[in-house]
Design an enzyme around this catalytic site. Structure first.
Site: not given
Ligand code: GCO
Ligand code: MG
Length: 432
Positions: A160, A238
């Site tokens: 995945y 995330h």
């Molecule tokens: C992190 C964030 C980034 C975001 C990105 C979106 O913890 O650094 O999750 O990776 O995904 O800034 O544009």
């Molecule tokens: Mg993040």
């Protein structure tokens, strides 16, 4: 003494290392006195530019640069409807530039204007990821040898896609699972089309919550067995898993003593954090997706988070961020400002000013600057021994080389540069 007035406000687009950055330059009527600020919303840069050039610029020309608070408050409500990443990034670019100007006028760094140093440098965390636990471990080893003590760890989910590991995110590992005992088998007819990026927005691949969670737990177990508990590990969920799974996951990983677990839920599921707090002491970080005070204040007030993960330009700049940091201090909540590649080095310098000043600093995310980016932004914050070090230059201590920035105009992007569209095996959308 005649105080300088705002004479012009410029927006500079540049992408030296293939990440669209939005920089604001506030010019005053005093020769040579100007400030720079970060207004980077990399997925929607053009509306930010318009919010500045078409609305805030005519509103602010002629204003006394020293009145940062009054400029912030009056600009914030000048659109009547407020908040959100576009208006807040526009406001941030100007706000950070005004703090930069004020430091130059006072001949002191912004962290001095905020009340001076609480520390000499700010500990940072860097990102590691890989297609296997061993690959992540090897990258961790290399970073630890460079003196980094805090490391974010993300690993591919076999069969995945997942967040945080490039190859997986671009679909390389996605939709390959053929064993129902490992997880759902993605709908192949649909996937063929999907994976060829033909008819769908920028594909973030096929994500399945349970296989992801099992991979993450296996990674933490591997890391603790290989390195013990001395190194600090952080992980970014995330926001992709069903909330109740997030509650279970936060409990399950408590024994691995993470420094923090980030974006366990989407902002829309903030209420679930109460369940997590009642069941586990896994440290919680949340905030990069917040773009209104109404999202973060309850989280601080109810002690539902341990780290404020706010993206400073998404809430309007240094002026609101210093207030949130102060509120966090009263609730023993620490700062962990968002610092990805789509925060410009100027934005990192603004983060650093608060990191050096705030008593309740927690950790600073640092996405390693590309070589071209470093050239475009002279004075970018330096990293040594796993820490980000301020310079003693007045203001934010950084500048933008406009002639060099012009050499890196925004490229055309498929799908308007949309963030990954992540889907489940049945094709349903997943919050990215
Ligand atoms: C992190 C964030 C980034 C975001 C990105 C979106 O913890 O650094 O999750 O990776 O995904 O800034 O544009
Ligand atoms: Mg993040």
């Amino acid at each position: 003494m005649k105080t300088p007035k705002i004479k012009d406000i410029k927006v500079i687009f540049t992408e030296p290392d293939n990440i669209r950055l939005v920089i604001v330059k506030v010019l005053t009527d005093q020769d040579g006195l100007y400030g720079v600020g970060c207004a980077t919303f990399t997925q929607r840069p053009i509306p930010v530019k318009s919010a500045i050039e078409d609305y805030l610029k005519p509103f602010l020309i002629g204003r006394d640069v020293s009145n940062i608070e009054d400029i912030w408050q009056s600009s914030y409500v000048s659109s009547y409807w407020r908040n959100g990443p576009v208006l807040n990034n526009a406001l941030s670019g100007i706000d950070q530039a005004l703090w930069d100007i004020k430091g130059k006028m006072a001949n002191m760094p912004v962290y001095e204007l905020l009340g001076g140093k609480s520390r000499e440098a700010a500990a940072v965390y860097v990102h590691t990821s890989g297609d296997s636990n061993e690959e992540v471990g090897d990258k961790m080893q290399a970073y630890m040898e460079q003196g980094f003590h805090h490391i974010r760890v993300q690993v591919s989910t076999p069969g995945y896609s997942t967040y945080g590991n490039k190859s997986a995110q671009t679909g390389k590992n996605t939709a390959k699972n053929k064993d129902v005992s490992k997880g759902p088998i993605p709908i192949t007819s649909w996937i063929k089309e999907y994976d060829t990026k033909k008819n769908y927005a920028h594909p973030g691949g096929i994500f399945e919550p349970k296989p992801y969670i099992r991979s993450a737990i296996s990674l933490f177990d591997y890391i603790r067995n290989r390195f013990g508990y001395g190194v600090e590990i952080l992980h970014d969920v995330h926001e992709r898993i069903p909330p109740i799974l997030g509650v279970w996951f936060a409990k399950e990983v408590e024994k691995y003593q993470l420094f923090f677990l980030e974006d366990l839920f989407s902002p829309e599921d903030n209420e679930y954090f109460k369940m997590v707090r009642a069941q586990t002491s896994t440290p919680i970080a949340m905030g990069e997706l917040y773009s209104s005070p109404h999202e973060i204040i309850p989280m601080i007030k109810n002690r539902l988070i341990d780290f404020i993960r706010i993206h400073i330009s998404d809430i309007g700049g240094i002026t609101p961020a210093k207030k949130l940091a102060a509120m966090g201090e009263l609730f023993s909540i620490r700062t962990a400002w968002h610092g990805p590649g789509d925060t410009s080095p100027i934005g990192h310098a603004a983060n650093l000013a608060l990191d050096i000043n705030c008593y309740n600093f927690g950790i600073q995310e640092y996405s390693i600057f590309g070589e071209k980016t470093k050239e475009v932004f002279p004075g970018y914050p330096k990293i040594k021994d796993g820490m980000m070090w301020p310079n003693s230059k007045p203001g934010l201590g950084i500048d933008i080389d406009e002639n060099l920035a012009k050499k890196f105009p925004f490229k055309e992007r498929e799908y308007g540069g949309a963030w990954d569209t992540v889907r489940r095996s049945d094709g349903s959308m997943v919050k990215p």
